[in-house]
Write a protein that holds these residues in place. Structure first.
Motif, PDB file in Angstrom:
ATOM      1  N   TRP A   6      28.493  72.578  78.322  1.00  0.00           N
ATOM      2  CA  TRP A   6      29.269  72.401  79.556  1.00  0.00           C
ATOM      3  C   TRP A   6      28.324  72.690  80.718  1.00  0.00           C
ATOM      4  O   TRP A   6      27.618  73.696  80.727  1.00  0.00           O
ATOM      5  CB  TRP A   6      30.443  73.379  79.543  1.00  0.00           C
ATOM      6  CG  TRP A   6      31.401  73.284  80.693  1.00  0.00           C
ATOM      7  CD1 TRP A   6      31.392  72.406  81.741  1.00  0.00           C
ATOM      8  CD2 TRP A   6      32.545  74.129  80.897  1.00  0.00           C
ATOM      9  NE1 TRP A   6      32.455  72.646  82.581  1.00  0.00           N
ATOM     10  CE2 TRP A   6      33.182  73.698  82.079  1.00  0.00           C
ATOM     11  CE3 TRP A   6      33.087  75.197  80.177  1.00  0.00           C
ATOM     12  CZ2 TRP A   6      34.334  74.303  82.572  1.00  0.00           C
ATOM     13  CZ3 TRP A   6      34.235  75.813  80.667  1.00  0.00           C
ATOM     14  CH2 TRP A   6      34.849  75.366  81.860  1.00  0.00           C
ATOM     15  N   VAL A   7      28.297  71.792  81.702  1.00  0.00           N
ATOM     16  CA  VAL A   7      27.479  71.976  82.896  1.00  0.00           C
ATOM     17  C   VAL A   7      28.392  71.864  84.117  1.00  0.00           C
ATOM     18  O   VAL A   7      29.134  70.884  84.252  1.00  0.00           O
ATOM     19  CB  VAL A   7      26.348  70.937  82.997  1.00  0.00           C
ATOM     20  CG1 VAL A   7      25.391  71.314  84.128  1.00  0.00           C
ATOM     21  CG2 VAL A   7      25.594  70.825  81.688  1.00  0.00           C
ATOM     22  N   ALA A   8      28.336  72.863  84.989  1.00  0.00           N
ATOM     23  CA  ALA A   8      29.148  72.869  86.205  1.00  0.00           C
ATOM     24  C   ALA A   8      28.235  73.061  87.403  1.00  0.00           C
ATOM     25  O   ALA A   8      27.324  73.897  87.360  1.00  0.00           O
ATOM     26  CB  ALA A   8      30.189  73.987  86.146  1.00  0.00           C
ATOM     27  N   GLY A  16      20.929  62.120  77.179  1.00  0.00           N
ATOM     28  CA  GLY A  16      20.780  62.824  75.925  1.00  0.00           C
ATOM     29  C   GLY A  16      19.736  63.914  76.035  1.00  0.00           C
ATOM     30  O   GLY A  16      18.909  63.919  76.954  1.00  0.00           O
ATOM     31  N   PRO A  17      19.754  64.880  75.107  1.00  0.00           N
ATOM     32  CA  PRO A  17      18.805  66.000  75.163  1.00  0.00           C
ATOM     33  C   PRO A  17      17.348  65.563  75.240  1.00  0.00           C
ATOM     34  O   PRO A  17      16.530  66.252  75.861  1.00  0.00           O
ATOM     35  CB  PRO A  17      19.096  66.752  73.853  1.00  0.00           C
ATOM     36  CG  PRO A  17      20.509  66.416  73.528  1.00  0.00           C
ATOM     37  CD  PRO A  17      20.706  65.008  73.990  1.00  0.00           C
ATOM     38  N   ASN A  28      31.728  60.542  80.561  1.00  0.00           N
ATOM     39  CA  ASN A  28      33.165  60.398  80.321  1.00  0.00           C
ATOM     40  C   ASN A  28      33.530  60.402  78.843  1.00  0.00           C
ATOM     41  O   ASN A  28      34.703  60.561  78.492  1.00  0.00           O
ATOM     42  CB  ASN A  28      33.670  59.131  81.011  1.00  0.00           C
ATOM     43  CG  ASN A  28      33.629  59.252  82.530  1.00  0.00           C
ATOM     44  OD1 ASN A  28      34.271  60.121  83.094  1.00  0.00           O
ATOM     45  ND2 ASN A  28      32.839  58.412  83.176  1.00  0.00           N
ATOM     46  N   ASP A  29      32.539  60.232  77.963  1.00  0.00           N
ATOM     47  CA  ASP A  29      32.777  60.378  76.524  1.00  0.00           C
ATOM     48  C   ASP A  29      32.718  61.831  76.082  1.00  0.00           C
ATOM     49  O   ASP A  29      32.881  62.133  74.890  1.00  0.00           O
ATOM     50  CB  ASP A  29      31.737  59.568  75.737  1.00  0.00           C
ATOM     51  CG  ASP A  29      32.022  58.081  75.776  1.00  0.00           C
ATOM     52  OD1 ASP A  29      33.158  57.712  76.133  1.00  0.00           O
ATOM     53  OD2 ASP A  29      31.108  57.288  75.473  1.00  0.00           O
ATOM     54  N   LEU A  30      32.478  62.748  77.049  1.00  0.00           N
ATOM     55  CA  LEU A  30      32.476  64.193  76.810  1.00  0.00           C
ATOM     56  C   LEU A  30      31.404  64.631  75.838  1.00  0.00           C
ATOM     57  O   LEU A  30      31.587  65.585  75.083  1.00  0.00           O
ATOM     58  CB  LEU A  30      33.857  64.657  76.320  1.00  0.00           C
ATOM     59  CG  LEU A  30      35.028  64.484  77.285  1.00  0.00           C
ATOM     60  CD1 LEU A  30      36.314  65.013  76.667  1.00  0.00           C
ATOM     61  CD2 LEU A  30      34.757  65.191  78.604  1.00  0.00           C
ATOM     62  N   LYS A  31      30.274  63.919  75.852  1.00  0.00           N
ATOM     63  CA  LYS A  31      29.143  64.407  75.063  1.00  0.00           C
ATOM     64  C   LYS A  31      28.746  65.804  75.557  1.00  0.00           C
ATOM     65  O   LYS A  31      28.390  66.676  74.779  1.00  0.00           O
ATOM     66  CB  LYS A  31      27.961  63.445  75.187  1.00  0.00           C
ATOM     67  CG  LYS A  31      28.219  62.064  74.612  1.00  0.00           C
ATOM     68  CD  LYS A  31      28.288  62.108  73.100  1.00  0.00           C
ATOM     69  CE  LYS A  31      28.258  60.713  72.488  1.00  0.00           C
ATOM     70  NZ  LYS A  31      29.397  59.873  72.845  1.00  0.00           N
ATOM     71  N   THR A  32      28.795  65.969  76.877  1.00  0.00           N
ATOM     72  CA  THR A  32      28.602  67.274  77.515  1.00  0.00           C
ATOM     73  C   THR A  32      29.605  67.351  78.659  1.00  0.00           C
ATOM     74  O   THR A  32      29.656  66.463  79.507  1.00  0.00           O
ATOM     75  CB  THR A  32      27.177  67.434  78.079  1.00  0.00           C
ATOM     76  OG1 THR A  32      26.228  67.260  77.021  1.00  0.00           O
ATOM     77  CG2 THR A  32      26.995  68.808  78.703  1.00  0.00           C
ATOM     78  N   ARG A  33      30.417  68.386  78.677  1.00  0.00           N
ATOM     79  CA  ARG A  33      31.427  68.518  79.726  1.00  0.00           C
ATOM     80  C   ARG A  33      30.748  68.693  81.083  1.00  0.00           C
ATOM     81  O   ARG A  33      29.776  69.441  81.216  1.00  0.00           O
ATOM     82  CB  ARG A  33      32.331  69.708  79.431  1.00  0.00           C
ATOM     83  CG  ARG A  33      33.457  69.909  80.439  1.00  0.00           C
ATOM     84  CD  ARG A  33      34.375  71.033  79.987  1.00  0.00           C
ATOM     85  NE  ARG A  33      35.456  71.277  80.931  1.00  0.00           N
ATOM     86  CZ  ARG A  33      36.433  72.171  80.756  1.00  0.00           C
ATOM     87  NH1 ARG A  33      36.441  72.908  79.640  1.00  0.00           N
ATOM     88  NH2 ARG A  33      37.383  72.337  81.659  1.00  0.00           N
TER      89      ARG A  33
END
Length: 391
Positions: free
Chosen positions: A47-49, A65-66, A156-161
């Motif tokens: 999760w990134v905010a 991607g990573p 939007n596919d929530l790979k990372t929030r």
């Protein structure tokens, strides 16, 4: 019998990993360097905010991607940083301060490639009420940059929030655009949400989304930490918060130092308030659990006790602060000095501070016995880099 439901002793390294990125303009390359070093240490966020420049960095991280995230961050910061028209860079604090101020003035005059350009004619010459009359710069280049560097389908596919904060111009309310929450309602995060989070007036124009105009979320709160803590109360959290302004500093001795110190306090104070407030909440819940464990058995089924038992349940939270420490020659222009030399310095400082923090990573590998929220500034006792201000 103990009915207090104490929080289990948790190993922070096994908790959900969250990256929280503060706003701070040109200082955002510190976050990029810190992220690069965190990746090398095995930290991959779920999760990134972010807010403001933190939202841009967050979108690039969540939208790749990573294997490509650091490359995309480098591409953005190389593009957004401007080469200086003279070489070598002067040494000495006074000469370097003048160099930084000149660089910032040039950037304010000509803008930042792929980010923003000055309005021609200037905003005061446009008719009142027109979009061009309300900001000094046009941020249309930023939209193209985001579309090129961020895979919004991945976001939007929530790979990372991804969560980014902005404030309503007319409502004055802080609002978060959250890919997880959007997914529930059939909505999608787009470039406009990232631009809204970084629309700092009067430099940048507001961004209209669903009939409301939004400005930079840093106007209301320069850190998304409070949002993260308020929206995840079940899973344990390991949060790396990368702050670009330090609450602690020296007594100013000039107008330039006073302006910088004021800005540091203004943008760091909410971070400290948020951390302190949430630690108090966690301590209060722990006290309730301790008290419930001392009640006689005949009160176990009392509705009020049951209500308090549920309210006192909580996750375990570990917050690791990475705080940028200004150099002696930096002034209040440091957050809009997009010169290439400053970008490289900030990036390298982020790398160095993470490496210093990871020397103490043993605190993340053991359980937090009896404590449900811990906050660390593991760079505070780090050796000072050349030119760094003493605290």
């Amino acid at each position: 019998m103990d009915h207090s439901n104490p929080a289990p002793a948790t190993t922070p390294a096994k908790a959900q990993r969250v990256l929280v990125l503060q706003g701070g303009g040109a200082l955002g390359s510190y976050q990029a360097g810190a992220f690069q070093a965190l990746c090398r240490s095995g930290f991959e966020p779920e999760w990134v905010a972010g807010i403001s420049i933190g939202a841009i960095n967050a979108a690039i991280i969540a939208g790749n991607g990573p294997e490509t995230r650091v490359d995309r961050l480098k591409e953005f910061w190389e593009m957004a940083s401007s080469p200086v028209p003279w070489n070598p860079v002067p040494t000495g604090d006074r000469a370097r301060s003048l160099f930084n101020e000149t660089s910032a003035a040039l950037i304010a005059t000509f803008g930042v490639p792929g980010f923003f350009t000055p309005r021609i004619p200037p905003a005061p010459l446009w008719p009142p009420g027109s979009p061009q009359s309300q900001s000094y710069y046009d941020t249309a280049p930023l939209r193209k940059t985001l579309e090129r560097l961020v895979d919004f389908d991945r976001v939007n596919d929530l790979k990372t929030r991804l969560s980014v904060g902005a404030v309503g111009v007319t409502s004055g309310n802080l609002k978060y655009f959250d890919s997880f929450e959007f997914r529930k309602h059939g909505k999608k995060i787009g470039p406009e949400h990232i631009m809204a989070s970084g629309a700092l007036p009067p430099g940048f124009p507001s961004v209209e989304i669903e009939g409301e105009h939004y400005w930079d979320g840093g106007i209301a709160s320069n850190t998304p930490l409070d949002y993260v803590l308020g929206h995840e109360t079940q899973r344990d959290l390991l949060i790396f918060q990368v702050d670009l302004f330090s609450a602690r500093g020296e007594l100013p001795t000039s107008l330039l130092e006073a302006a910088e110190r004021e800005k540091d306090i203004r943008y760091s104070s909410r971070t400290r308030i948020t951390t302190d407030k949430n630690k108090q909440i966690h301590n209060a819940r722990k006290a309730v659990r301790d008290l419930l464990g001392k009640l006689p058995d005949h009160l176990n089924n009392d509705p009020s006790v049951e209500f308090l038992r549920k309210a006192a349940k909580e996750n375990t939270v570990t917050v690791v602060h990475l705080i940028y420490k200004s150099k002696n020659y930096e002034t209040s222009s440091k957050d809009y000095d997009f010169s290439h030399v400053a970008m490289v310095e900030h990036w390298n400082a982020g790398v160095r501070d993470v490496h210093q923090s990871m020397r103490h990573k043993d605190v993340l590998e053991g359980p937090q016995s009896g404590e449900t929220m811990m906050a660390y500034d593991m760079t505070r006792d780090a050796p000072k880099s050349p030119g760094a201000k003493q605290e």
